[in-house]
Design an enzyme around this catalytic site. Structure first.
Site, short mmCIF file in Angstrom:
data_model
loop_
_atom_site.label_atom_id
_atom_site.label_comp_id
_atom_site.label_asym_id
_atom_site.label_seq_id
_atom_site.Cartn_x
_atom_site.Cartn_y
_atom_site.Cartn_z
N CYS A 97 1.27 -1.25 0.04
CA CYS A 97 0.17 0.21 0.14
C CYS A 97 1.18 1.13 0.07
O CYS A 97 -0.04 2.59 -0.40
CB CYS A 97 -1.02 -0.29 1.39
SG CYS A 97 -1.82 -1.96 0.84
N HIS A 139 -3.10 7.73 2.78
CA HIS A 139 -3.31 5.77 2.59
C HIS A 139 -4.99 5.99 3.17
O HIS A 139 -4.92 5.83 4.47
CB HIS A 139 -2.29 5.15 2.49
CG HIS A 139 -3.02 3.37 1.65
ND1 HIS A 139 -3.79 3.40 0.79
CD2 HIS A 139 -2.92 2.38 3.19
CE1 HIS A 139 -3.78 2.21 0.65
NE2 HIS A 139 -3.26 1.57 2.35
N ASN A 163 -10.82 0.60 0.83
CA ASN A 163 -8.80 0.82 0.34
C ASN A 163 -8.05 0.10 -0.81
O ASN A 163 -9.13 -0.94 -1.38
CB ASN A 163 -8.02 0.23 1.90
CG ASN A 163 -6.37 -0.42 1.44
OD1 ASN A 163 -5.94 -0.16 0.52
ND2 ASN A 163 -5.85 -0.74 2.80
#
Ligand code: UT7
Length: 351
Positions: A118, A258, A288
């Site tokens: 990520c 993020h 996400n």
């Protein structure tokens, strides 16, 4: 005579997500979960899933890059380097970057993939910046894209509720007026490699009937452990980059975190002492999206970004990996998009 610093400025952004919206209500039909649980624990209300057969991460990326080239009036043949940041490459090899450039007819563009889970997009932008600062390249695209549904057990409630599919890209070009990527911190710690991973399909455990029966080709996440590391490290690195650049909350226009979990975003916001209205949050609509989450935010907030705005990017991901960037935004988003009257809260929404 003082030397002029060459930086890498973001001169355009675009993102794309499939139009197939998967609500918490639909997940309630598929598994033992509730809208209340998902909302309270993650902040997510819906996400986009790419459910068409034959579609891959490169297709998400191509949509984002195509839009970026069009918006910025850039000839694809002028792009010298494309870095694709992904945890879900089309294939183990060749690099998805090569598939993207081929699909877009960019046969003069060098390309490679960057893997940092990520944090990949943030690591990718920091890497691209060095190619520009060194004078090696003048036009670089960094695209973050993930078809997370390709590695998710869609019946498994602890991961299926979190992730979504999307792609987002930025164009980077040289700047000598003090705009662009001013500072970057990248960190990793392999202690995290067992908490968030895809156990099979690599050289350690090649795919076999047994690995598939054990569902080892799906994401394995020990949520609580990952959560603890994420809260501490993502918040810590955002604070560190602000401190070392002499920035206080009042100097920063936007925190671009993020979108892992709303609670992790909140912890980062609290640590940086920024008010809620200065934090880009769209996890409620996309979940996400791994490597796409930061450019997806930039794309949505582009009309409100102004030349000279100070942005702090922060990310955390598998590996573990984490990092932060200090970016001085280089252009007026509304002007670039030909929007004459941008009202607060007006976003460049993906339909
Ligand atoms: O993108 C970067 C890397 N990833 C992350 O940053 C993710 C970090 N982790 C998280 O965001 C959170 O840990 C999760 C959202 C994954 C899970 O939230 P949690 O608050 O840590 O829940 P938990 O895993 O500790 O589970 C608590 C309870 C368990 O039940 P018991 O054992 O207390 O009876 C789970 O079985 O909630 C249960 N549970 C669910 N219940 C309803 C787990 N998933 C669900 C669900 N619906 N979807």
């Amino acid at each position: 005579m003082t030397e002029v610093r060459r930086t890498a400025a973001i001169t355009g952004v675009h993102a794309w997500a499939p139009d197939n919206v998967v609500t918490n209500a639909r997940l309630e039909q598929m598994m033992d979960t509730t809208d209340e649980w998902i909302t309270a624990r993650t902040g997510i209300k819906e996400r986009r899933w790419m459910e068409e057969i034959g579609q891959a991460t490169s297709d998400l990326a191509v949509k984002a890059v195509e839009g970026l080239l069009k918006k910025t009036g850039t000839d694809p043949m002028d792009i010298e380097l494309l870095i694709c940041c992904t945890a879900t490459p089309d294939m183990a090899f060749p690099a998805t970057a090569n598939i993207i450039t081929d699909k877009l007819g960019m046969n003069r563009t060098a390309g490679f993939d960057l893997s940092a889970a990520c944090s990949g997009f943030l690591f990718g932008v920091n890497t691209a910046a060095r190619f520009i600062e060194s004078g090696m390249y003048k036009k670089v695209i960094v695209v973050g894209a993930d078809k997370m549904t390709s590695i998710m057990d869609l019946q498994e409630r602890s991961t299926a509720i979190i992730f979504g599919d999307a792609g987002g890209a930025v164009l980077l070009e040289p700047d000598t007026d003090g705009y662009g990527i001013i500072d970057g911190i990248m960190c990793s710690d392999g202690i995290g490699r067992t908490y968030l991973c895809q156990k099979a399909g690599g050289s350690l455990n090649p795919a076999s009937a047994e690995t598939i029966a054990r569902k080892e080709h799906y994401i394995h996440q020990e949520g609580k452990a990952v959560f603890k590391f994420a809260v501490t490290n993502m918040a810590g690195v955002a604070e560190e980059i602000m401190e070392r650049n002499g920035l206080t909350a009042g100097d920063v226009q936007w925190l671009v975190p993020h979108q892992a979990n709303k609670r992790i975003i909140d912890a980062t916001r609290e640590r940086t002492a920024l008010p809620e209205e200065k934090v880009m949050v769209n996890i409620q609509r996309y979940g996400n999206t791994t490597n796409a989450s930061i450019p997806l935010c930039l794309h949505e907030w582009e009309p409100q970004l102004n030349r000279g705005d100070n942005l702090i990017f922060a990310a955390f991901g598998g590996g573990f990996t984490w990092g932060s960037l200090y970016v001085r935004w280089a252009y007026d988003g509304a002007k670039a998009l030909n929007l004459s009257d941008v009202k607060p809260g007006q976003l460049n929404l993906i339909p």
